[in-house]
Design a protein around this motif. Sequence first.
Motif, PDB file in Angstrom:
ATOM      1  N   ALA A 328      23.414  48.485  12.176  1.00 46.44           N
ATOM      2  CA  ALA A 328      22.658  47.558  13.030  1.00 46.44           C
ATOM      3  C   ALA A 328      21.803  48.340  14.026  1.00 46.44           C
ATOM      4  O   ALA A 328      20.639  47.998  14.263  1.00 46.44           O
ATOM      5  CB  ALA A 328      23.611  46.622  13.757  1.00 46.44           C
ATOM      6  N   LEU A 329      22.366  49.401  14.590  1.00 40.66           N
ATOM      7  CA  LEU A 329      21.623  50.167  15.591  1.00 40.66           C
ATOM      8  C   LEU A 329      20.435  50.891  14.954  1.00 40.66           C
ATOM      9  O   LEU A 329      19.312  50.840  15.458  1.00 40.66           O
ATOM     10  CB  LEU A 329      22.561  51.172  16.287  1.00 40.66           C
ATOM     11  N   ARG A 330      20.682  51.545  13.822  1.00 40.47           N
ATOM     12  CA  ARG A 330      19.591  52.249  13.133  1.00 40.47           C
ATOM     13  C   ARG A 330      18.504  51.250  12.729  1.00 40.47           C
ATOM     14  O   ARG A 330      17.314  51.509  12.879  1.00 40.47           O
ATOM     15  CB  ARG A 330      20.104  52.985  11.875  1.00 40.47           C
ATOM     16  N   TYR A 331      18.933  50.112  12.203  1.00 41.75           N
ATOM     17  CA  TYR A 331      17.959  49.111  11.750  1.00 41.75           C
ATOM     18  C   TYR A 331      17.103  48.651  12.925  1.00 41.75           C
ATOM     19  O   TYR A 331      15.875  48.640  12.854  1.00 41.75           O
ATOM     20  CB  TYR A 331      18.676  47.920  11.113  1.00 41.75           C
ATOM     21  N   TYR A 332      17.741  48.312  14.034  1.00 44.77           N
ATOM     22  CA  TYR A 332      17.003  47.790  15.184  1.00 44.77           C
ATOM     23  C   TYR A 332      16.014  48.827  15.729  1.00 44.77           C
ATOM     24  O   TYR A 332      14.855  48.517  16.017  1.00 44.77           O
ATOM     25  CB  TYR A 332      17.978  47.353  16.285  1.00 44.77           C
ATOM     26  N   LEU A 333      16.505  50.067  15.882  1.00 43.27           N
ATOM     27  CA  LEU A 333      15.635  51.094  16.484  1.00 43.27           C
ATOM     28  C   LEU A 333      14.425  51.419  15.601  1.00 43.27           C
ATOM     29  O   LEU A 333      13.412  51.915  16.086  1.00 43.27           O
ATOM     30  CB  LEU A 333      16.432  52.376  16.768  1.00 43.27           C
ATOM     31  N   MET A 334      14.546  51.159  14.310  1.00 45.96           N
ATOM     32  CA  MET A 334      13.402  51.379  13.424  1.00 45.96           C
ATOM     33  C   MET A 334      12.549  50.117  13.268  1.00 45.96           C
ATOM     34  O   MET A 334      11.378  50.192  12.942  1.00 45.96           O
ATOM     35  CB  MET A 334      13.887  51.821  12.026  1.00 45.96           C
ATOM     36  N   ARG A 335      13.140  48.961  13.504  1.00 42.76           N
ATOM     37  CA  ARG A 335      12.504  47.696  13.172  1.00 42.76           C
ATOM     38  C   ARG A 335      11.682  47.098  14.303  1.00 42.76           C
ATOM     39  O   ARG A 335      10.701  46.426  14.061  1.00 42.76           O
ATOM     40  CB  ARG A 335      13.611  46.703  12.752  1.00 42.76           C
ATOM     41  N   ASP A 336      12.114  47.372  15.559  1.00 44.44           N
ATOM     42  CA  ASP A 336      11.524  46.616  16.668  1.00 44.44           C
ATOM     43  C   ASP A 336      10.555  47.443  17.517  1.00 44.44           C
ATOM     44  O   ASP A 336      10.334  47.136  18.675  1.00 44.44           O
ATOM     45  CB  ASP A 336      12.635  46.028  17.553  1.00 44.44           C
ATOM     46  N   ILE A 337      10.002  48.504  16.939  1.00 46.88           N
ATOM     47  CA  ILE A 337       9.028  49.323  17.678  1.00 46.88           C
ATOM     48  C   ILE A 337       7.988  49.808  16.674  1.00 46.88           C
ATOM     49  O   ILE A 337       8.327  50.108  15.524  1.00 46.88           O
ATOM     50  CB  ILE A 337       9.731  50.518  18.388  1.00 46.88           C
ATOM     51  N   VAL A 338       6.737  49.830  17.094  1.00 48.09           N
ATOM     52  CA  VAL A 338       5.673  50.363  16.232  1.00 48.09           C
ATOM     53  C   VAL A 338       5.498  51.824  16.638  1.00 48.09           C
ATOM     54  O   VAL A 338       5.331  52.108  17.821  1.00 48.09           O
ATOM     55  CB  VAL A 338       4.364  49.575  16.455  1.00 48.09           C
ATOM     56  N   THR A 339       5.563  52.728  15.663  1.00 44.41           N
ATOM     57  CA  THR A 339       5.486  54.153  16.008  1.00 44.41           C
ATOM     58  C   THR A 339       4.216  54.409  16.827  1.00 44.41           C
ATOM     59  O   THR A 339       3.114  54.079  16.399  1.00 44.41           O
ATOM     60  CB  THR A 339       5.487  55.016  14.731  1.00 44.41           C
ATOM     61  N   GLY A 340       4.405  54.981  18.000  1.00 39.50           N
ATOM     62  CA  GLY A 340       3.257  55.268  18.869  1.00 39.50           C
ATOM     63  C   GLY A 340       3.238  54.373  20.092  1.00 39.50           C
ATOM     64  O   GLY A 340       2.799  54.768  21.160  1.00 39.50           O
ATOM     65  N   LYS A 341       3.756  53.146  19.928  1.00 40.37           N
ATOM     66  CA  LYS A 341       3.719  52.195  21.051  1.00 40.37           C
ATOM     67  C   LYS A 341       5.084  52.109  21.732  1.00 40.37           C
ATOM     68  O   LYS A 341       6.099  52.510  21.160  1.00 40.37           O
ATOM     69  CB  LYS A 341       3.339  50.815  20.530  1.00 40.37           C
ATOM     70  N   ASP A 342       5.103  51.482  22.913  1.00 44.90           N
ATOM     71  CA  ASP A 342       6.367  51.259  23.617  1.00 44.90           C
ATOM     72  C   ASP A 342       7.015  49.975  23.108  1.00 44.90           C
ATOM     73  O   ASP A 342       6.355  49.146  22.495  1.00 44.90           O
ATOM     74  CB  ASP A 342       6.110  51.067  25.120  1.00 44.90           C
TER      75      ASP A 342
END
Length: 523
Positions: A328-342
Motif C-alpha cells: 500500500a505504501l509503495r503504491y501510494y508513493l508512486m501513484r499520487d505524485i507526478v514526477t517533478g511536481k509536489d
Amino acid sequence: MFFLTTAIDYTNGSPHIGHAYEKILADVLTRYRRLRGDEAYFLTGVDQHGQKVQQTAEKEGVDPASFVAEITQRFTALWETLGVEFDGWAETTDDRHKKCVQAILSNLKAADQLYKKSHSGHYSVRQEQFLSDRDRDESGNFGPEWGEVVIIEEENWYFKLSEHTAWLKSYLEQTQDAVIPAFRKSELLNALERNPGTDLCISRPKARLHWGIELPFDSDFVTYVWFDALINYVSFAGYHAEAADHLPNFQNLWTSDERPVHLIGKDILVPAHGIYWLCMLHAMGFPDAEMPRLLVHGWWNIRGEKMSKSLGNIVDPKELAEKFGVNALRYYLMRDIVTGKDADFDPSRLVMLYNTELANELGNLCNRALNMTQRFTAGILHRGGMTSDDDLALQSSLITSTADYRAAMDEFNVAAALEAISRHVVHCNGYAERMKPWELNKDPQKHERLATVLYHLAESVAHCTVLLGPILPTAVGSLAAQLKLPHLAQLHLHDLHWGLIADAHEIDKPAPVFPRIIDAEPA
Ligand code: MSP
C-alpha cells in the motif's frame, strides 16, 4: 547500461517519507529497466560527513563515527523493509571514497583548478556556506532558511567554478535532457543568470570542523561536505578505483551508450547538482556526452506545508509500512505524485487509492478470473472458441494500456503508468459484468463461451502482474504463484503477447493478494 543514482541521505536524523519516496522511485525505475530487458545498476547511500552531523553527535555526547553508524543502520533497515534493492551502497566515510575524493582534489590542484585565499563574511552554520548579498531577502536580511548566520574570517581553498559557468550555460542550452523535467532546467538557467561567477569554497578549517575528508595537500583542512558527497556518484561507480577495491568497472557504468541518471529532490538542484557538480565533472575532464541527466522530483508536503522537525509533522515511513503494509505504501508513493511536481501526503488518500484500485478493482478482477475458474472449470483455463467484439475490445484495451504504461515509464512518470494499468483493469471488470460468466455457467451450451471469457480475464491478470512487477515486486510472486505461472517474474516487456497462458493450463487455489484496509481513523 541504465545507471541510476539517488541523492545520498544525510545521517543527522531518521529517514522520513521524502527519503523513502526517492528510494522507492529509484527502485521502481531500475526494476522497470530490467523489465525492458536492459542492464541496470542502482547506487544509493548515505552522506555521513559535515558540520550538522558533528554538531548533532556532540549534542548527543557520542563520537561522530558511532553516531553515523547507528543512523546509517536505520536507513539500511528501512530499505530492506520497503523492498528497495540497490546494487551499490555509498557511505562517504568509506576509505575507498576518501581515496577517490583525495585523488580528484590532487588532480584538480595539479590542473590549477584550486587556490587558497582569505575571506571574511557572513556564514550560515545551518547551510554550511558563506553568504553573499544575493542571499539577503527583500528587507536586506538573511532569511530563516539560513539559520544562524555569523561573521567569520578565514583562509580556505577554492575551486575555480567561475571558469566553468559559461560552458555550463551553453551545455544546458544545447542538451535537451540535461535536466528533467524541462521547467527545472529553466530554474537552473535563471539561477545561473542571476549569479554567474563566484568560485566555490571547498574546504573547512579543521579548527572548526574535523568530521570530514582531509585535503591531501593541506592537512589543516577537511573537504566541504557537498564537494565530498557529490563525488559518491563516481567514487562508488569505480572512478579511480583499483581491482582490490571491489567496485564496479567505471567504464561499464558511466561511459556507456546511455548517460547516467541522478535522481534528486528539487531543493538540491540549485546550486549543488546543477552548478557545483556539473562544473566539477567538467573540470575533471568529463565530456558533454558523459554528463549525467538530472532527474528532479518534487516534494511531499503535509497539508501544503513543508515537513520539518520544528513543525513536528514528519511522517515516518516505517510506521506507515507497519500500519498499511509495504504494498500500500509503495503504491501510494508512486501513484499520487507526478514526477517533478509536489504532492500532499495524505494517509486517507493512501487508503482510498489502495482500496479502490488494488483491493477493489484489481482484487475483483483476480477474484473473478481465478475463483470462477476454480469453481466453473475445475481450475483449468481453456482458450475457448470464437472471439467476439467484446473480446477483441478487451485485447485492444490491453495493448493500449501496455503501450501507455511503457511510454509513461520511459518518461519516469510512474503515476501515469499505474493509471494505464488501472484503465485496463476497469475495462476487464466492465467486460466481466457484461459477459456474466456466472450466467454462462448455468447453461451447458454456453460453456465454451464461458471458457473464452475466463481466459480473457486470467490472461489480463497475467499481463497486469508483469506490469505491476517494478512497483509491487512481492505481489508479483503471489499472483504468479496463484496462476501457477512462476516464469511471469522473469518475463520482459517484449515477451508480453496475447497467450501467456497455455491452453488447458491449471491454476492454483486463489487467495486475496490485496486485502482491503479497514481504517476509519484519520491520521
Ligand atoms: N545529503 C544531501 C544530498 C547529497 S547528494 C550528493 C541531502 N540529503 S537529505 O537527506 O536532506 O535529502 C535527501 C533527498 O531526499 C534529497 O533528494 C531531497 O530532495 C529528498 N527529500 C527531502 N525531503 C523531501 C520531501 N519532503 N519530499 C521528497 N523528497 C524529499 O540533501
